[in-house]
Design a protein around this motif. Structure first.
Motif, PDB file in Angstrom:
ATOM      1  N   ARG A  36      45.176  44.442  39.672  1.00 30.29           N
ATOM      2  CA  ARG A  36      44.895  45.221  40.868  1.00 30.29           C
ATOM      3  C   ARG A  36      43.935  44.449  41.764  1.00 30.29           C
ATOM      4  NH1 ARG A  36      46.484  50.523  40.526  1.00 30.29           N
ATOM      5  NH2 ARG A  36      47.116  51.232  38.441  1.00 30.29           N
ATOM      6  N   LEU A  37      43.886  44.854  43.029  1.00 30.58           N
ATOM      7  CA  LEU A  37      42.977  44.208  43.969  1.00 30.58           C
ATOM      8  C   LEU A  37      41.544  44.282  43.460  1.00 30.58           C
ATOM      9  CD1 LEU A  37      42.426  42.874  46.737  1.00 30.58           C
ATOM     10  CD2 LEU A  37      42.300  45.191  47.704  1.00 30.58           C
ATOM     11  N   SER A  38      41.147  45.448  42.957  1.00 31.99           N
ATOM     12  CA  SER A  38      39.773  45.610  42.479  1.00 31.99           C
ATOM     13  C   SER A  38      39.483  44.691  41.297  1.00 31.99           C
ATOM     14  CB  SER A  38      39.517  47.068  42.090  1.00 31.99           C
ATOM     15  OG  SER A  38      40.454  47.498  41.108  1.00 31.99           O
ATOM     16  N   ASP A  39      40.493  44.485  40.418  1.00 30.85           N
ATOM     17  CA  ASP A  39      40.300  43.603  39.266  1.00 30.85           C
ATOM     18  C   ASP A  39      40.131  42.157  39.722  1.00 30.85           C
ATOM     19  OD1 ASP A  39      40.573  45.735  37.480  1.00 30.85           O
ATOM     20  OD2 ASP A  39      42.756  45.528  37.449  1.00 30.85           O
ATOM     21  N   LEU A  40      40.958  41.742  40.694  1.00 29.86           N
ATOM     22  CA  LEU A  40      40.857  40.373  41.199  1.00 29.86           C
ATOM     23  C   LEU A  40      39.517  40.148  41.894  1.00 29.86           C
ATOM     24  CD1 LEU A  40      44.480  39.875  42.562  1.00 29.86           C
ATOM     25  CD2 LEU A  40      43.428  38.652  40.652  1.00 29.86           C
ATOM     26  N   ALA A  41      39.060  41.158  42.623  1.00 34.22           N
ATOM     27  CA  ALA A  41      37.758  41.038  43.288  1.00 34.22           C
ATOM     28  C   ALA A  41      36.646  40.854  42.254  1.00 34.22           C
ATOM     29  CB  ALA A  41      37.505  42.268  44.152  1.00 34.22           C
ATOM     30  N   ARG A  42      36.728  41.607  41.173  1.00 38.94           N
ATOM     31  CA  ARG A  42      35.707  41.495  40.120  1.00 38.94           C
ATOM     32  C   ARG A  42      35.773  40.136  39.430  1.00 38.94           C
ATOM     33  NH1 ARG A  42      36.521  42.345  34.972  1.00 38.94           N
ATOM     34  NH2 ARG A  42      38.454  43.498  35.367  1.00 38.94           N
ATOM     35  N   LEU A  43      36.989  39.662  39.149  1.00 41.51           N
ATOM     36  CA  LEU A  43      37.143  38.409  38.409  1.00 41.51           C
ATOM     37  C   LEU A  43      36.794  37.179  39.249  1.00 41.51           C
ATOM     38  CD1 LEU A  43      40.479  39.282  36.571  1.00 41.51           C
ATOM     39  CD2 LEU A  43      38.259  38.947  35.494  1.00 41.51           C
ATOM     40  N   THR A  44      37.044  37.265  40.558  1.00 36.49           N
ATOM     41  CA  THR A  44      36.781  36.111  41.420  1.00 36.49           C
ATOM     42  C   THR A  44      35.417  36.171  42.096  1.00 36.49           C
ATOM     43  OG1 THR A  44      37.849  37.195  43.317  1.00 36.49           O
ATOM     44  CG2 THR A  44      39.236  35.790  41.904  1.00 36.49           C
ATOM     45  N   GLY A  45      34.832  37.370  42.160  1.00 31.87           N
ATOM     46  CA  GLY A  45      33.580  37.530  42.875  1.00 31.87           C
ATOM     47  C   GLY A  45      33.736  37.497  44.378  1.00 31.87           C
ATOM     48  N   VAL A  46      34.962  37.753  44.856  1.00 31.31           N
ATOM     49  CA  VAL A  46      35.274  37.736  46.289  1.00 31.31           C
ATOM     50  C   VAL A  46      35.419  39.171  46.778  1.00 31.31           C
ATOM     51  CG1 VAL A  46      36.935  36.974  48.035  1.00 31.31           C
ATOM     52  CG2 VAL A  46      36.431  35.505  46.069  1.00 31.31           C
ATOM     53  N   GLY A  47      34.902  39.463  47.975  1.00 33.93           N
ATOM     54  CA  GLY A  47      35.020  40.799  48.539  1.00 33.93           C
ATOM     55  C   GLY A  47      36.461  41.205  48.745  1.00 33.93           C
ATOM     56  N   LYS A  48      36.715  42.507  48.656  1.00 32.40           N
ATOM     57  CA  LYS A  48      38.091  42.996  48.746  1.00 32.40           C
ATOM     58  C   LYS A  48      38.762  42.647  50.066  1.00 32.40           C
ATOM     59  CE  LYS A  48      37.677  46.941  45.583  1.00 32.40           C
ATOM     60  NZ  LYS A  48      37.816  48.410  45.476  1.00 32.40           N
ATOM     61  N   SER A  49      38.046  42.752  51.192  1.00 29.68           N
ATOM     62  CA  SER A  49      38.666  42.479  52.490  1.00 29.68           C
ATOM     63  C   SER A  49      39.069  41.008  52.597  1.00 29.68           C
ATOM     64  CB  SER A  49      37.716  42.861  53.628  1.00 29.68           C
ATOM     65  OG  SER A  49      36.500  42.132  53.529  1.00 29.68           O
ATOM     66  N   GLU A  65      53.497  38.223  44.410  1.00 30.64           N
ATOM     67  CA  GLU A  65      54.262  39.437  44.722  1.00 30.64           C
ATOM     68  C   GLU A  65      53.449  40.663  44.326  1.00 30.64           C
ATOM     69  OE1 GLU A  65      59.003  38.479  44.666  1.00 30.64           O
ATOM     70  OE2 GLU A  65      58.088  39.112  42.789  1.00 30.64           O
ATOM     71  N   ARG A  66      53.605  41.741  45.108  1.00 31.15           N
ATOM     72  CA  ARG A  66      52.900  42.992  44.825  1.00 31.15           C
ATOM     73  C   ARG A  66      53.909  44.068  44.464  1.00 31.15           C
ATOM     74  NH1 ARG A  66      49.491  45.424  49.635  1.00 31.15           N
ATOM     75  NH2 ARG A  66      51.532  45.076  50.567  1.00 31.15           N
ATOM     76  N   ARG A  67      53.668  44.719  43.339  1.00 28.32           N
ATOM     77  CA  ARG A  67      54.529  45.803  42.887  1.00 28.32           C
ATOM     78  C   ARG A  67      53.653  46.930  42.363  1.00 28.32           C
ATOM     79  NH1 ARG A  67      58.979  42.319  39.355  1.00 28.32           N
ATOM     80  NH2 ARG A  67      59.795  41.072  41.078  1.00 28.32           N
ATOM     81  N   ASP A  68      53.800  48.096  42.962  1.00 29.77           N
ATOM     82  CA  ASP A  68      53.012  49.269  42.533  1.00 29.77           C
ATOM     83  C   ASP A  68      51.520  48.957  42.468  1.00 29.77           C
ATOM     84  OD1 ASP A  68      55.380  50.735  42.230  1.00 29.77           O
ATOM     85  OD2 ASP A  68      55.635  50.018  40.173  1.00 29.77           O
ATOM     86  N   ARG A  69      51.014  48.334  43.533  1.00 34.00           N
ATOM     87  CA  ARG A  69      49.590  48.006  43.670  1.00 34.00           C
ATOM     88  C   ARG A  69      49.108  46.960  42.671  1.00 34.00           C
ATOM     89  NH1 ARG A  69      46.625  53.846  44.890  1.00 34.00           N
ATOM     90  NH2 ARG A  69      47.925  54.439  46.686  1.00 34.00           N
ATOM     91  N   LEU A  70      50.029  46.316  41.982  1.00 28.08           N
ATOM     92  CA  LEU A  70      49.682  45.242  41.045  1.00 28.08           C
ATOM     93  C   LEU A  70      50.185  43.916  41.603  1.00 28.08           C
ATOM     94  CD1 LEU A  70      50.546  46.900  37.620  1.00 28.08           C
ATOM     95  CD2 LEU A  70      48.271  46.442  38.519  1.00 28.08           C
ATOM     96  N   TYR A  71      49.364  42.884  41.498  1.00 23.42           N
ATOM     97  CA  TYR A  71      49.730  41.556  41.983  1.00 23.42           C
ATOM     98  C   TYR A  71      50.107  40.654  40.810  1.00 23.42           C
ATOM     99  CZ  TYR A  71      47.683  42.849  46.481  1.00 23.42           C
ATOM    100  OH  TYR A  71      47.407  43.464  47.686  1.00 23.42           O
TER     101      TYR A  71
END
Length: 274
Positions: A36-49, A65-71
């Motif tokens: 999820r976007l939130s998981d990637l933000a946490r793992l990379t330390g990059v802001g969601k926007s 690719e994005r499917r059901d809010r999962l990348y």
């Protein structure tokens, strides 16, 4: 002055942050678990926007690719690797399947990879005795040779396949060739339903072919087809050949997917998991 800035950039080892963050995202997704976007933000330390902008750019290239809010990783990366290094050892993986088709049905079995406006033959196994359709690895057929083109287009999402076909008249190889794009597309749809495409003397007079696409990551990356003189098999025999080609294409796809994921060696026909 611009040259000095370039030199300073090289000397200092400057790395554009957006590029580094994109590489971090791809490294995380390459582990095989959609995020999820939130998981990637946490793992990379990059802001969601900021991260969303990077993901949108990667999606445009189909690297993600994005499917059901999962990348997850997309087929664009696969195409990139294939252009640079070729498609794994597709000939080696396909060889036992081609040999079985050729021996059982007495037709010539081939595997090829789309390359621009051609399909490059990677391997060819003649079947049976007497006169056979011959081809050599490294040779190519036109992309719009009917059997392989129908198989490739039928393996794409309809909107992408239709866009690739366009509305232009198609090559007339023989008097049986379908040059009208609407008539050709109708046969693409039939191939989608059956799982394999047919050519009844449309590319070479008196020669029939059946073809199926090898799909990895959702995209057609190679083609398997069987070719022979029309009288060599009955109508039922050609339909059986179509099913055999489709089964071989599916098995080759599974083997290539395992290989690209670093899995065990590919299994041949009759082996567990083939």
């Amino acid at each position: 002055m611009a040259r000095k800035e370039d030199d300073m950039g090289e000397a200092s080892g400057y790395r554009p942050p957006a590029v580094v963050r994109a590489m971090d995202v791809l490294e995380i997704l390459s582990q095989g678990r959609p995020q999820r976007l939130s998981d990637l933000a946490r793992l990379t330390g990059v802001g969601k926007s900021t991260l969303l902008g990077i993901l949108n750019a990667l999606e445009e290239r189909r690297w993600v690719e994005r499917r059901d809010r999962l990348y997850g990783l997309g087929p664009g990366l696969l195409r990139l690797v294939r252009r640079a290094y070729g498609l794994w050892n597709v000939a080696e993986v396909a060889r036992p399947f081609l040999e079985r088709i050729a021996a059982d049905l007495g037709v010539t079995a081939l595997v090829g990879v789309p390359a621009g406006d051609r399909v490059r033959i990677e391997d060819c196994v003649p079947g049976g005795q007497g006169m056979q359709v011959q081809a050599r690895p490294g040779e190519a057929v036109p992309f719009f040779a009917p059997a392989t083109a129908k198989a490739f287009l039928s393996a794409l999402p309809p909107e992408r396949g239709r866009a690739l076909l366009g509305r232009r008249r198609l090559p007339r190889f023989t008097d049986r060739s379908k040059v009208d794009p609407e008539a050709f597309w109708a046969e693409v749809e039939q191939a989608r339903e059956r799982g394999y495409a047919e050519d009844k003397g449309e590319y070479l007079e008196g020669v029939r072919a059946v073809a199926a696409a090898v799909r990895v990551g959702g995209d057609p990356v190679a083609l398997v087809w069987a070719v022979g003189f029309g009288a060599g098999l009955t109508e039922a025999g050609w339909h059986a050949a179509g099913h055999r080609v489709r089964e071989a294409a599916d098995a080759i796809a599974r083997a290539l997917a395992r290989e690209s994921a670093g899995g065990p060696p590919a299994a041949g026909p009759g082996s567990p998991g083939a």
